[in-house]
Design a protein around this motif. Sequence first.
Motif, mmCIF file in Angstrom:
data_model
loop_
_atom_site.group_PDB
_atom_site.id
_atom_site.type_symbol
_atom_site.label_atom_id
_atom_site.label_comp_id
_atom_site.label_asym_id
_atom_site.label_seq_id
_atom_site.Cartn_x
_atom_site.Cartn_y
_atom_site.Cartn_z
ATOM 1 N N GLU A 1 0.730 -1.244 -0.002
ATOM 2 C CA GLU A 1 0.189 -0.066 0.257
ATOM 3 C C GLU A 1 0.893 1.375 -0.071
ATOM 4 N N GLY A 2 2.019 1.063 0.474
ATOM 5 C CA GLY A 2 3.018 2.144 0.546
ATOM 6 C C GLY A 2 2.978 2.904 1.891
ATOM 7 N N PHE A 3 3.984 3.630 1.992
ATOM 8 C CA PHE A 3 4.402 4.525 3.435
ATOM 9 C C PHE A 3 4.735 5.796 2.915
ATOM 10 N N PRO A 4 4.650 6.717 3.865
ATOM 11 C CA PRO A 4 5.202 8.100 3.767
ATOM 12 C C PRO A 4 6.599 8.185 4.252
ATOM 13 N N VAL A 5 7.685 8.209 3.259
ATOM 14 C CA VAL A 5 8.924 8.451 3.550
ATOM 15 C C VAL A 5 9.310 9.526 4.912
ATOM 16 N N SER A 6 9.947 8.899 6.013
ATOM 17 C CA SER A 6 10.244 9.904 7.129
ATOM 18 C C SER A 6 11.549 10.855 6.661
ATOM 19 N N PRO A 7 11.636 12.029 7.342
ATOM 20 C CA PRO A 7 12.708 13.048 7.079
ATOM 21 C C PRO A 7 14.134 12.429 7.002
ATOM 22 N N VAL A 8 14.417 11.798 8.059
ATOM 23 C CA VAL A 8 15.717 11.468 8.106
ATOM 24 C C VAL A 8 16.062 10.553 6.934
ATOM 25 N N ILE A 9 15.138 9.442 6.704
ATOM 26 C CA ILE A 9 15.511 8.405 5.816
ATOM 27 C C ILE A 9 15.329 8.957 4.294
ATOM 28 N N ALA A 10 14.458 10.066 4.162
ATOM 29 C CA ALA A 10 14.541 10.678 2.885
ATOM 30 C C ALA A 10 15.851 11.145 2.419
ATOM 31 N N LYS A 11 16.628 11.689 3.508
ATOM 32 C CA LYS A 11 17.962 12.329 3.431
ATOM 33 C C LYS A 11 18.853 11.185 3.012
ATOM 34 N N LEU A 12 18.856 10.244 3.688
ATOM 35 C CA LEU A 12 19.817 8.975 3.641
ATOM 36 C C LEU A 12 19.480 8.379 2.159
ATOM 37 N N TRP A 13 18.400 8.195 1.942
ATOM 38 C CA TRP A 13 17.868 7.704 0.714
ATOM 39 C C TRP A 13 18.284 8.516 -0.530
ATOM 40 N N ALA A 14 18.524 9.889 -0.629
ATOM 41 C CA ALA A 14 18.738 10.533 -1.719
ATOM 42 C C ALA A 14 20.319 10.331 -1.844
ATOM 43 N N ARG A 15 21.105 10.451 -0.591
ATOM 44 C CA ARG A 15 22.422 9.969 -0.801
ATOM 45 C C ARG A 15 22.749 8.521 -1.219
ATOM 46 N N GLY A 16 21.996 7.634 -1.184
ATOM 47 C CA GLY A 16 22.215 6.294 -1.815
ATOM 48 C C GLY A 16 21.809 6.362 -3.107
ATOM 49 N N ARG B 1 10.991 11.930 -1.668
ATOM 50 C CA ARG B 1 11.232 12.888 -0.758
ATOM 51 C C ARG B 1 10.447 12.605 0.382
ATOM 52 N N ALA B 2 10.744 13.550 1.566
ATOM 53 C CA ALA B 2 10.179 13.499 2.825
ATOM 54 C C ALA B 2 8.646 13.383 2.646
#
Length: 519
Positions: free
Chosen positions: A131-146, A174-175
């Motif tokens: 169903e999906g989930f809203p990406v949290s702020p810290v994880i969005a930052k780390l995700w963009a780095r990856g 994004r977050a």
Amino acid sequence: MVAASQPQASEAGRDILAQGGNAVDAAIATAAVLSVVEPTGNGIGGDAFALVWLADGTGSGKLHGLNASGHAPAGLTPEAVKTAGFDEMPLHGWTPVTVPGTPAAWAELSRSHGKLDFAKLLAPAIRIAREGFPVSPVIAKLWARGERQFRAAATDPAVAPWLEAFAPRGRAPRAGEIHRNEAQARTLESLAASHCESFYRGELAEKIDAFSRETGGYLRATDLAGYQPEWVEPISVNYRGVDVWEIPPNGQGMVALMALRLMEGFDPAVRDDPELLHRQIEAMKLAYTDGHHHITDSAHMRTSVESLLSDAYAETRRALIKPTAIDPEPGEPQAGGTVYLATADADGNMVSYIQSNYHGFGSGVVVPETGISLQNRGHGFSLDPGHVNTLAPGKRTFHTIIPGFLTQGDTPLGPFGVMGGFMQPQGHMQVVMNLVDYALNPQAALDAPRWQWMGGRKVGIEPGYPLHLIRDMAERGHEVTMAIDTTAYGRGQVILRDPQSGVYCGGTEPRTDAAIAVL
């Protein structure tokens, strides 16, 4: 109580408790959701460790340790790595991929100590992946780095599927954006239906094998089929009346124990005393230097755990701590991207659990149509034939992820942990000292600013330390830098149980998007 680095994961564990599950069931459900909502640090293709306190109904019980770290594939030899053009173990691609242990950890914990049907435990993770989930702020930052990292490596056919699985919009989410992973949902359904057998001896194993052969990997179905997690006896030291427990080697938990042994010989003084901070840093430097020199797969250790934790060796190493910073060498005693969670149930059972892909998303290798991102734990191996942690087929490497647990005599106090690569034993030592020496509650112990030894005389210090401490460290010869990215300073959880009332007190990490859920 459930404490984890993502609210949806904590809530999933709490809901399992509400359905009649125990702390072990809650830990599995929480871990499975974390593999979906925090792919930047863990996943189905990673490793895991657990410390499980099983209550006996009298206020006492027994602590059990589970080592679910994987071994090097049979075809991964130093010669093969060097033939491929590497002088040291690379960080990405197939070469650092070892056998994942996380699915086996879930299955073994459920089989040995769970109460509910295994499929019920993975149901929340399956729903959230689909169903999906809203990406949290810290994880969005780390995700963009990856995403930046793996987009640059997308010419590697083993890494190219990462973009489809984790950057379907052509970029990292994004977050606040909703991320869905249908392939991961199907994989979790296969694990739920087969009690994770499909990963090691079924359809998923076949897919991993086929993709590995197609894209130049070493991992084979036979490597997966031969894997089993191992129940181990936890190791401990007594620190000022509190027993601090860790998983034995190949984990680096012993580094935290060695550092605490050194600190026990000093007066704890006050938290803002420059002498205390200096001694903490020096003790950790000495313990880490020893750890990297001596710790590997327990079957390949040349030095015993007992000798490294002995009174005599602690006294010898403690004597090396001087008023100014040192550059330590390993001693020779006499022979003799990660997620952490804690759960506790109404019967007094408690679990300290950690799982990881090692560096961020791991190797970058994603098995097509599965959502499985494989770990890069093999990066920790050495290619030096004389090193204790040299690469060998079937061997487990020095491991960074470590769950912790505290007891007092036969009385359990509770689980604790601080995730974050080589920061972990440093975080363990600092949190234990905050709890034991300064009587901070779990939240205050995690909120307190941290320092991190970064090799040589380099020390990073978080904002929040008094300026006079930072100046004093520089005067003693430490090369001090102020932290900008505090996610590198560990992300922890703590649950402590009051022995008299049975009430749980929890703390959760302010450096990430964490939450505590209580039933």
